[in-house]
Motif scaffolding. Structure first.
Motif, PDB file in Angstrom:
ATOM      1  N   PRO A   1      86.709  66.538  14.586  1.00  0.00           N
ATOM      2  CA  PRO A   1      86.938  67.452  15.654  1.00  0.00           C
ATOM      3  C   PRO A   1      85.844  68.593  15.548  1.00  0.00           C
ATOM      4  CG  PRO A   1      89.020  66.997  14.536  1.00  0.00           C
ATOM      5  CD  PRO A   1      87.926  66.297  13.753  1.00  0.00           C
ATOM      6  N   GLY A   2      85.402  69.002  16.712  1.00  0.00           N
ATOM      7  CA  GLY A   2      84.239  69.834  16.869  1.00  0.00           C
ATOM      8  C   GLY A   2      82.757  69.310  17.228  1.00  0.00           C
ATOM      9  N   GLU A   3      82.906  67.818  16.821  1.00  0.00           N
ATOM     10  CA  GLU A   3      81.607  67.069  17.119  1.00  0.00           C
ATOM     11  C   GLU A   3      81.518  66.773  18.515  1.00  0.00           C
ATOM     12  OE1 GLU A   3      81.453  63.738  14.421  1.00  0.00           O
ATOM     13  OE2 GLU A   3      81.063  65.028  12.783  1.00  0.00           O
ATOM     14  N   ARG A   4      80.416  66.401  18.984  1.00  0.00           N
ATOM     15  CA  ARG A   4      80.272  65.995  20.262  1.00  0.00           C
ATOM     16  C   ARG A   4      81.191  64.571  20.531  1.00  0.00           C
ATOM     17  NH1 ARG A   4      74.864  66.547  23.815  1.00  0.00           N
ATOM     18  NH2 ARG A   4      74.967  68.476  22.757  1.00  0.00           N
ATOM     19  N   VAL A   5      81.684  64.478  21.875  1.00  0.00           N
ATOM     20  CA  VAL A   5      82.055  63.088  21.875  1.00  0.00           C
ATOM     21  C   VAL A   5      81.231  61.826  21.635  1.00  0.00           C
ATOM     22  CG1 VAL A   5      83.506  64.200  23.954  1.00  0.00           C
ATOM     23  CG2 VAL A   5      81.371  62.875  24.431  1.00  0.00           C
ATOM     24  N   ASP A   6      82.001  60.779  21.242  1.00  0.00           N
ATOM     25  CA  ASP A   6      81.283  59.601  21.012  1.00  0.00           C
ATOM     26  C   ASP A   6      81.058  58.700  22.085  1.00  0.00           C
ATOM     27  OD1 ASP A   6      81.171  59.974  18.236  1.00  0.00           O
ATOM     28  OD2 ASP A   6      83.061  58.825  17.770  1.00  0.00           O
ATOM     29  N   VAL A   7      79.894  58.416  22.420  1.00  0.00           N
ATOM     30  CA  VAL A   7      79.340  57.654  23.557  1.00  0.00           C
ATOM     31  C   VAL A   7      79.427  56.219  23.532  1.00  0.00           C
ATOM     32  CG1 VAL A   7      77.630  57.231  25.403  1.00  0.00           C
ATOM     33  CG2 VAL A   7      77.853  59.328  24.608  1.00  0.00           C
ATOM     34  N   VAL A   8      80.444  55.662  24.121  1.00  0.00           N
ATOM     35  CA  VAL A   8      80.794  54.220  23.652  1.00  0.00           C
ATOM     36  C   VAL A   8      79.667  53.133  24.469  1.00  0.00           C
ATOM     37  CG1 VAL A   8      82.291  52.202  24.052  1.00  0.00           C
ATOM     38  CG2 VAL A   8      83.106  54.491  23.062  1.00  0.00           C
ATOM     39  N   GLY A   9      79.172  53.470  25.712  1.00  0.00           N
ATOM     40  CA  GLY A   9      78.471  52.749  26.332  1.00  0.00           C
ATOM     41  C   GLY A   9      78.425  53.177  27.842  1.00  0.00           C
ATOM     42  N   ARG A  10      77.784  52.618  28.670  1.00  0.00           N
ATOM     43  CA  ARG A  10      77.533  53.092  30.086  1.00  0.00           C
ATOM     44  C   ARG A  10      77.644  51.890  30.941  1.00  0.00           C
ATOM     45  NH1 ARG A  10      73.666  57.606  29.501  1.00  0.00           N
ATOM     46  NH2 ARG A  10      73.037  57.600  31.665  1.00  0.00           N
ATOM     47  N   LEU A  11      78.288  52.201  32.259  1.00  0.00           N
ATOM     48  CA  LEU A  11      78.383  51.213  33.182  1.00  0.00           C
ATOM     49  C   LEU A  11      77.594  51.693  34.442  1.00  0.00           C
ATOM     50  CD1 LEU A  11      82.302  50.744  32.753  1.00  0.00           C
ATOM     51  CD2 LEU A  11      80.462  49.026  31.990  1.00  0.00           C
ATOM     52  N   ASN A  12      77.168  50.602  35.000  1.00  0.00           N
ATOM     53  CA  ASN A  12      76.525  51.010  36.567  1.00  0.00           C
ATOM     54  C   ASN A  12      76.577  49.890  37.484  1.00  0.00           C
ATOM     55  OD1 ASN A  12      75.043  52.175  38.409  1.00  0.00           O
ATOM     56  ND2 ASN A  12      73.128  52.361  37.205  1.00  0.00           N
ATOM     57  N   VAL A  13      77.694  50.006  38.107  1.00  0.00           N
ATOM     58  CA  VAL A  13      78.082  49.028  39.121  1.00  0.00           C
ATOM     59  C   VAL A  13      76.900  48.633  40.249  1.00  0.00           C
ATOM     60  CG1 VAL A  13      79.999  48.176  40.825  1.00  0.00           C
ATOM     61  CG2 VAL A  13      80.805  49.397  38.806  1.00  0.00           C
ATOM     62  N   PRO A  14      76.584  47.435  40.298  1.00  0.00           N
ATOM     63  CA  PRO A  14      75.398  47.437  41.348  1.00  0.00           C
ATOM     64  C   PRO A  14      75.992  47.540  42.656  1.00  0.00           C
ATOM     65  CG  PRO A  14      76.016  45.377  40.043  1.00  0.00           C
ATOM     66  CD  PRO A  14      76.811  46.415  39.697  1.00  0.00           C
TER      67      PRO A  14
ATOM     68  N   ALA B   1      75.926  68.083  29.887  1.00  0.00           N
ATOM     69  CA  ALA B   1      76.396  68.977  28.809  1.00  0.00           C
ATOM     70  C   ALA B   1      77.224  68.374  27.678  1.00  0.00           C
ATOM     71  CB  ALA B   1      77.054  70.264  29.599  1.00  0.00           C
ATOM     72  N   LEU B   2      78.076  67.481  28.210  1.00  0.00           N
ATOM     73  CA  LEU B   2      79.216  66.829  27.167  1.00  0.00           C
ATOM     74  C   LEU B   2      78.541  65.933  26.512  1.00  0.00           C
ATOM     75  CD1 LEU B   2      82.104  67.153  26.537  1.00  0.00           C
ATOM     76  CD2 LEU B   2      82.478  65.042  28.280  1.00  0.00           C
ATOM     77  N   THR B   3      77.655  65.226  26.915  1.00  0.00           N
ATOM     78  CA  THR B   3      77.250  63.814  26.199  1.00  0.00           C
ATOM     79  C   THR B   3      75.749  64.165  25.670  1.00  0.00           C
ATOM     80  OG1 THR B   3      76.314  62.851  27.944  1.00  0.00           O
ATOM     81  CG2 THR B   3      78.538  62.365  27.386  1.00  0.00           C
ATOM     82  N   GLY B   4      74.793  64.958  26.162  1.00  0.00           N
ATOM     83  CA  GLY B   4      73.508  65.219  25.956  1.00  0.00           C
ATOM     84  C   GLY B   4      72.781  64.139  26.533  1.00  0.00           C
ATOM     85  N   GLU B   5      73.350  63.189  27.589  1.00  0.00           N
ATOM     86  CA  GLU B   5      72.486  62.151  28.097  1.00  0.00           C
ATOM     87  C   GLU B   5      72.510  62.578  29.627  1.00  0.00           C
ATOM     88  OE1 GLU B   5      74.047  58.422  27.044  1.00  0.00           O
ATOM     89  OE2 GLU B   5      74.477  58.902  24.979  1.00  0.00           O
ATOM     90  N   PRO B   6      71.197  61.909  30.368  1.00  0.00           N
ATOM     91  CA  PRO B   6      71.408  62.059  31.845  1.00  0.00           C
ATOM     92  C   PRO B   6      72.155  61.066  32.328  1.00  0.00           C
ATOM     93  CG  PRO B   6      69.177  61.215  30.776  1.00  0.00           C
ATOM     94  CD  PRO B   6      70.097  61.614  29.568  1.00  0.00           C
ATOM     95  N   VAL B   7      72.583  61.134  33.547  1.00  0.00           N
ATOM     96  CA  VAL B   7      73.195  60.059  34.297  1.00  0.00           C
ATOM     97  C   VAL B   7      72.690  59.759  35.854  1.00  0.00           C
ATOM     98  CG1 VAL B   7      75.219  61.560  34.512  1.00  0.00           C
ATOM     99  CG2 VAL B   7      75.616  59.154  34.638  1.00  0.00           C
ATOM    100  N   ALA B   8      72.735  58.545  36.121  1.00  0.00           N
ATOM    101  CA  ALA B   8      72.336  58.315  37.506  1.00  0.00           C
ATOM    102  C   ALA B   8      73.598  58.475  38.308  1.00  0.00           C
ATOM    103  CB  ALA B   8      71.772  57.072  37.810  1.00  0.00           C
ATOM    104  N   SER B   9      73.244  58.556  39.801  1.00  0.00           N
ATOM    105  CA  SER B   9      74.398  58.607  40.644  1.00  0.00           C
ATOM    106  C   SER B   9      75.275  57.388  40.549  1.00  0.00           C
ATOM    107  CB  SER B   9      74.020  58.863  42.230  1.00  0.00           C
ATOM    108  OG  SER B   9      73.151  60.118  42.288  1.00  0.00           O
ATOM    109  N   GLY B  10      76.606  57.456  40.718  1.00  0.00           N
ATOM    110  CA  GLY B  10      77.565  56.478  40.472  1.00  0.00           C
ATOM    111  C   GLY B  10      77.676  55.780  39.130  1.00  0.00           C
ATOM    112  N   GLU B  11      76.671  56.377  38.260  1.00  0.00           N
ATOM    113  CA  GLU B  11      76.879  55.547  36.619  1.00  0.00           C
ATOM    114  C   GLU B  11      77.780  56.290  36.145  1.00  0.00           C
ATOM    115  OE1 GLU B  11      73.946  54.763  33.038  1.00  0.00           O
ATOM    116  OE2 GLU B  11      73.521  56.408  34.518  1.00  0.00           O
ATOM    117  N   ILE B  12      78.493  55.705  35.283  1.00  0.00           N
ATOM    118  CA  ILE B  12      79.726  56.024  34.301  1.00  0.00           C
ATOM    119  C   ILE B  12      79.472  55.724  32.723  1.00  0.00           C
ATOM    120  CG2 ILE B  12      82.189  55.408  33.613  1.00  0.00           C
ATOM    121  CD1 ILE B  12      82.336  53.810  36.252  1.00  0.00           C
TER     122      ILE B  12
END
Length: 186
Positions: free
Chosen positions: A173-186, A153-164
């Motif tokens: 202001p008022g725009e959706r948050v800026d997504v910088v990247g994703r981290l998935n610790v193996p 809801a916040l980012t518009g992106e799906p996310v896997a369990s444990g993913e950041i």
């Protein structure tokens, strides 16, 4: 828009490990909110009928792999020297367990509670988190452990369990948050 385009191009240029390395490096500067979906759970979707937040036995909880995944996530932050100044979590046991296994402590923040069973709370909770993201500035990093529906809801992106999903305040202001990247610790 320009920063988003630059981020997109950098994302295309960087492959998996290199992209993750770039995100880890950015976190050293601070000023980011890390949206972590709880670690892997026992199979299922949602919670069993009749669950209560006061009784973890009635909820869908972390699997043994999920508990190990949460510990590995915390270790990845410590090994890289990434400071997480504050950890907030949904009240669901799988989120609190993820937060405490990874970062030793967390504060329950109702804005992070799942609205999977109560979609009428979506907009209010998402706005509360959006407003909070606006307040986080360098050198602080804040970890928010929550649910897939909340992060999407916040980012518009799906996310896997444990993913950041790493975000920062939008340029306007008022725009959706800026997504910088994703981290998935193996």
């Amino acid at each position: 828009m320009r920063r988003a385009a630059i981020g997109f191009i950098l994302g295309l240029l960087c492959s998996g490990a290199a992209a993750a390395d770039a995100v880890w490096e950015q976190l050293r500067k601070g000023g980011y909110v890390l949206l972590m979906r709880h670690a892997q759970t026992e199979p299922g979707t949602g919670d069993p009928p009749g669950y209560t937040l006061a009784d973890c036995r009635t909820q869908r909880n972390l699997s043994s792999e999920g508990r190990a995944q949460a510990r590995r996530t915390g270790e990845a932050f410590r090994t890289r020297g990434i400071v997480v100044n504050e950890v907030r979590s949904s009240a669901w046991c799988r989120c609190m367990d993820t937060a405490t296994l990874a970062f030793d402590n967390a504060t329950v923040w109702p804005a992070l509670n799942s609205f999977f069973d109560a979609p009428g709370r979506r907009d209010e909770q998402t706005e509360q988190v959006q407003d909070f993201v606006q307040s986080v500035r360098p050198p602080r990093n804040v970890m928010l452990v929550t649910h897939q529906v909340n992060i999407s809801a916040l980012t518009g992106e799906p996310v896997a369990s444990g993913e950041i999903v790493v975000v920062k305040a939008p340029a306007k202001p008022g725009e959706r948050v800026d997504v910088v990247g994703r981290l998935n610790v193996p």
